[in-house]
Scaffold this active site. Structure first.
Site, PDB file in Angstrom:
ATOM      1  N   ASP A  75       0.805  -1.221   0.000  1.00 25.85           N
ATOM      2  CA  ASP A  75       0.000   0.000   0.000  1.00 25.85           C
ATOM      3  C   ASP A  75       0.843   1.279   0.000  1.00 25.85           C
ATOM      4  O   ASP A  75       0.303   2.382   0.073  1.00 25.85           O
ATOM      5  CB  ASP A  75      -0.940   0.024   1.215  1.00 25.85           C
ATOM      6  CG  ASP A  75      -2.238  -0.736   0.962  1.00 25.85           C
ATOM      7  OD1 ASP A  75      -2.573  -0.964  -0.216  1.00 25.85           O
ATOM      8  OD2 ASP A  75      -2.912  -1.095   1.947  1.00 25.85           O
ATOM      9  N   ARG A 100       0.181  -1.705   7.648  1.00 28.49           N
ATOM     10  CA  ARG A 100       0.768  -0.491   7.059  1.00 28.49           C
ATOM     11  C   ARG A 100       1.696   0.252   8.027  1.00 28.49           C
ATOM     12  O   ARG A 100       2.327   1.247   7.620  1.00 28.49           O
ATOM     13  CB  ARG A 100      -0.352   0.457   6.573  1.00 28.49           C
ATOM     14  CG  ARG A 100      -1.176  -0.101   5.430  1.00 28.49           C
ATOM     15  CD  ARG A 100      -1.948   0.991   4.684  1.00 28.49           C
ATOM     16  NE  ARG A 100      -1.071   1.895   3.938  1.00 28.49           N
ATOM     17  CZ  ARG A 100      -1.490   2.972   3.270  1.00 28.49           C
ATOM     18  NH1 ARG A 100      -2.784   3.298   3.292  1.00 28.49           N
ATOM     19  NH2 ARG A 100      -0.643   3.741   2.621  1.00 28.49           N
ATOM     20  N   ARG A 145     -10.156   5.861  10.404  1.00 28.47           N
ATOM     21  CA  ARG A 145      -8.702   5.770  10.530  1.00 28.47           C
ATOM     22  C   ARG A 145      -8.159   6.771  11.553  1.00 28.47           C
ATOM     23  O   ARG A 145      -7.876   6.402  12.680  1.00 28.47           O
ATOM     24  CB  ARG A 145      -8.041   5.965   9.157  1.00 28.47           C
ATOM     25  CG  ARG A 145      -8.507   4.961   8.076  1.00 28.47           C
ATOM     26  CD  ARG A 145      -8.001   3.564   8.336  1.00 28.47           C
ATOM     27  NE  ARG A 145      -8.436   2.598   7.338  1.00 28.47           N
ATOM     28  CZ  ARG A 145      -7.776   2.268   6.241  1.00 28.47           C
ATOM     29  NH1 ARG A 145      -6.631   2.849   5.953  1.00 28.47           N
ATOM     30  NH2 ARG A 145      -8.233   1.350   5.413  1.00 28.47           N
ATOM     31  N   HIS A 174     -11.403   7.384   4.122  1.00 29.59           N
ATOM     32  CA  HIS A 174     -10.458   8.499   4.266  1.00 29.59           C
ATOM     33  C   HIS A 174     -11.153   9.767   3.775  1.00 29.59           C
ATOM     34  O   HIS A 174     -11.917   9.711   2.801  1.00 29.59           O
ATOM     35  CB  HIS A 174      -9.208   8.292   3.385  1.00 29.59           C
ATOM     36  CG  HIS A 174      -8.135   7.453   3.993  1.00 29.59           C
ATOM     37  ND1 HIS A 174      -7.397   6.549   3.252  1.00 29.59           N
ATOM     38  CD2 HIS A 174      -7.635   7.400   5.252  1.00 29.59           C
ATOM     39  CE1 HIS A 174      -6.500   5.964   4.031  1.00 29.59           C
ATOM     40  NE2 HIS A 174      -6.619   6.456   5.253  1.00 29.59           N
ATOM     41  N   CYS A 272      -4.845   9.621  -3.526  1.00 30.70           N
ATOM     42  CA  CYS A 272      -4.155   8.699  -2.627  1.00 30.70           C
ATOM     43  C   CYS A 272      -2.702   8.514  -3.037  1.00 30.70           C
ATOM     44  O   CYS A 272      -1.840   8.259  -2.201  1.00 30.70           O
ATOM     45  CB  CYS A 272      -4.823   7.331  -2.638  1.00 30.70           C
ATOM     46  SG  CYS A 272      -6.523   7.335  -2.093  1.00 30.70           S
TER      47      CYS A 272
HETATM   48  N1  ARG Z   1      -5.315   0.159   0.810  1.00 29.49           N
HETATM   49  C1  ARG Z   1      -5.087   1.446   1.369  1.00 29.49           C
HETATM   50  C2  ARG Z   1      -5.696   1.529   2.757  1.00 29.49           C
HETATM   51  O1  ARG Z   1      -6.765   0.995   2.936  1.00 29.49           O
HETATM   52  C3  ARG Z   1      -5.626   2.518   0.493  1.00 29.49           C
HETATM   53  C4  ARG Z   1      -5.270   3.906   0.925  1.00 29.49           C
HETATM   54  C5  ARG Z   1      -5.894   4.974   0.095  1.00 29.49           C
HETATM   55  N2  ARG Z   1      -5.365   6.226   0.403  1.00 29.49           N
HETATM   56  C6  ARG Z   1      -6.055   7.375   0.541  1.00 29.49           C
HETATM   57  N3  ARG Z   1      -5.385   8.478   0.706  1.00 29.49           N
HETATM   58  N4  ARG Z   1      -7.353   7.397   0.563  1.00 29.49           N
HETATM   59  O2  ARG Z   1      -5.136   2.072   3.682  1.00 29.49           O
END
Ligand code: ARG
Length: 279
Positions: A75, A100, A145, A174, A272
């Protein structure tokens, strides 16, 4: 419909951004509803699509910096999550999911090595994925998040107003999947957003502050159309976001479509893959 005579003059401001080539992109875990580890991914195609975005930025005259991708961090291509940078100060990311977490220090090392002052985060946050600078205000997402404690931390670090926005739809986990900053210049702030991605209080806050905002369709949002990058005139968007394209033109912008279908399998789009570096 915006009348032709009322078309605002949009002025592009050259950007400096950080990107990460998706050499190790794949989907092997699921931390958002877009990801399905059972579906095959094509890393070569992801790289080719990403290169189209990279070239688009170069053609627009942007300064594009690259961070080396790390094997085992699929990612990492979503550079927006690597931190948040204003006034040459990089607030580091502290990721929600263990998968991550190693990205946080990797990005902080890059910031440090490239002359930024690094603010080590004390709270869970996913950088520019959840924080967007609009004028002198930082819009800050939470719900999936970034924790609200990080919003307070941001306010202390940058001495700017932070407006907390509550995300409620797991597909728009996000802030940068639900809000696009079209013009962040103080005095001419302009955004686009998807109301249904927010709770009632947040929709009201957005409506009160940005009465002229573009409201996108659910259809455009569902191809991550809002996950776009604007320089105040050129707006790089998902090529499939047809109605957003039309609305942008009506508002005097120059939308440029790119296809990042492969990176959509990881739940990310144009924005992203892009971290703005504000020196
Ligand atoms: N697979 C990543 C996650 O779920 C995607 C992140 C996408 N990034 C963003 N800035 N929206 O964390």
């Amino acid at each position: 419909m915006v009348a032709r005579t009322a078309l605002p003059v949009r002025t592009p401001v050259t950007r400096s951004v950080l990107m990460c080539r998706p050499d190790f992109f794949t989907v092997v875990y699921r931390i958002n509803p877009w990801m399905d580890p059972h579906l095959p991914t094509d890393t070569g195609l992801a790289v080719r699509q990403w290169e189209q975005l990279y070239r688009t930025y170069l053609d627009l005259g942007y300064d594009v910096q690259l961070i080396d991708p790390i094997d085992g961090l699929p990612d990492m291509v979503y550079a927006a999550n690597g931190g948040f940078v204003i006034d040459n100060v990089a607030y580091g990311a502290s990721f929600t999911y263990p998968e991550r977490q190693p990205e946080g220090p990797a990005y902080m090392r890059w910031f440090h090595d490239h002359g930024f002052d690094v603010a080590e985060p004390q709270n869970i946050n996913e950088g520019e994925g959840d924080f967007l600078l609009v004028g002198d205000t930082i819009l800050a997402g939470t719900g999936f998040r970034s924790h609200t404690d990080s919003h307070e931390e941001l306010g202390r670090i940058y001495g700017r107003e932070v407006l907390t926005l509550n995300l409620v739809n797991p597909s728009f986990y996000h802030l940068d999947t639900a809000v696009a900053v079209l013009d962040g210049t103080p005095g001419q702030e302009h955004i686009a957003y998807l109301p249904s991605a927010f709770d009632e209080t947040s929709v009201k806050a957005l409506h009160d502050r940005y009465p002229n905002a573009i409201i996108v369709t659910e259809e455009d949002a569902s191809v991550l159309g809002l996950n776009s990058f604007s320089d105040g005139y050129n707006v790089v968007i998902a090529s499939r976001a047809a109605d957003f394209d039309r609305q942008l033109r009506e508002h005097g912008y120059n939308p440029i479509g790119v296809d990042l279908s492969e990176l959509l399998l990881g739940g990310g789009g144009v924005k992203c893959c892009t971290l703005e570096l504000r020196r």
